[in-house]
Design an enzyme around this catalytic site. Structure first.
Site, short mmCIF file in Angstrom:
data_model
loop_
_atom_site.label_atom_id
_atom_site.label_comp_id
_atom_site.label_asym_id
_atom_site.label_seq_id
_atom_site.Cartn_x
_atom_site.Cartn_y
_atom_site.Cartn_z
N GLY A 1 0.84 -1.19 0.00
CA GLY A 1 0.00 0.00 0.00
C GLY A 1 0.87 1.24 0.00
CD GLN B 1 3.38 5.74 2.61
OE1 GLN B 1 2.35 5.27 2.12
NE2 GLN B 1 4.34 5.00 3.11
CB CYS C 1 5.11 2.09 7.41
SG CYS C 1 4.73 3.61 6.55
CG LEU C 2 6.49 0.87 1.38
CD1 LEU C 2 5.90 1.18 0.01
CD2 LEU C 2 7.58 -0.18 1.27
CG HIS D 1 -0.73 1.65 7.47
ND1 HIS D 1 0.16 1.24 8.43
CD2 HIS D 1 0.01 2.27 6.52
CE1 HIS D 1 1.39 1.60 8.07
NE2 HIS D 1 1.31 2.23 6.91
CD GLU D 2 -1.08 2.79 2.81
OE1 GLU D 2 -0.58 3.93 2.74
OE2 GLU D 2 -0.38 1.78 2.95
CG HIS E 1 0.66 7.10 5.39
ND1 HIS E 1 1.83 7.52 5.99
CD2 HIS E 1 0.78 5.77 5.26
CE1 HIS E 1 2.62 6.47 6.21
NE2 HIS E 1 2.00 5.39 5.78
#
Length: 168
Positions: A46, A51, A92-93, A134-135, A138
């Site tokens: 994702g 991000q 997480c990236l 989660h996204e 962000h």
């Protein structure tokens, strides 16, 4: 298509609250394609536009093993359909190399626009439910490390800052 740079914690730009997308046009679709390419290359499941330092309410996701089920969520919103929270190990990236349990509702209703700007709604459970929450965090300037103790969050921040200095 292009691979975009993923911001890493504690970059303050990750705290920017994303703005709704007014029009789904070719520019947005190009961003969607670039975000998929970036996410697959990372590799991740994702990615929120925040991000990659684009502060628009856009999320791409693909939870399949074969990377053949791309999902697009424009201006996503969700509501919890269950009171109980369950822990799920999240990574997480933007926080590379760290995985921690976060308690979240395991069933949510998602409303968003698709790649063509058409509204849709779906009920998600398990990994999809966790990922959309989660996204969406962000897009609201929040990271999964914000759910951790101050001690754990500070330890992760110090380790990542050290890595940035070494590779920076």
């Amino acid at each position: 298509m292009a691979i975009l740079t993923i911001l890493e914690f504690p970059d303050p730009r990750l705290r920017t609250i994303a703005k709704p997308i007014e029009t789904v046009d070719d520019g947005i679709r190009r961003l969607i394609d670039d975000m998929f390419e970036t996410m697959y290359a990372a590799p991740g499941i994702g990615l929120a536009a925040t991000q990659v330092n684009v502060h628009k309410r856009l999320v791409v996701m693909d939870l399949s093993e074969d990377k053949n089920e791309p999902r697009v969520f424009i201006n996503p919103e969700f509501e919890a359909l269950t009171e109980e929270l369950e822990p799920y190990q999240e990574g997480c990236l933007s926080v590379p190399g760290f995985y921690e349990n976060v308690d979240r509702p395991q069933k949510v209703r998602i409303r968003a626009l698709d790649r063509d700007g058409q509204p849709f709604e779906l009920v998600a459970e398990g990994l999809l439910a966790v990922c959309i929450q989660h996204e969406c965090d962000h897009l609201n300037g929040k990271l999964f490390v914000d759910y951790l103790s101050t001690l754990k969050r500070d330890r992760i921040r110090k380790k990542l800052e050290k890595q940035h200095r070494q590779h920076g």
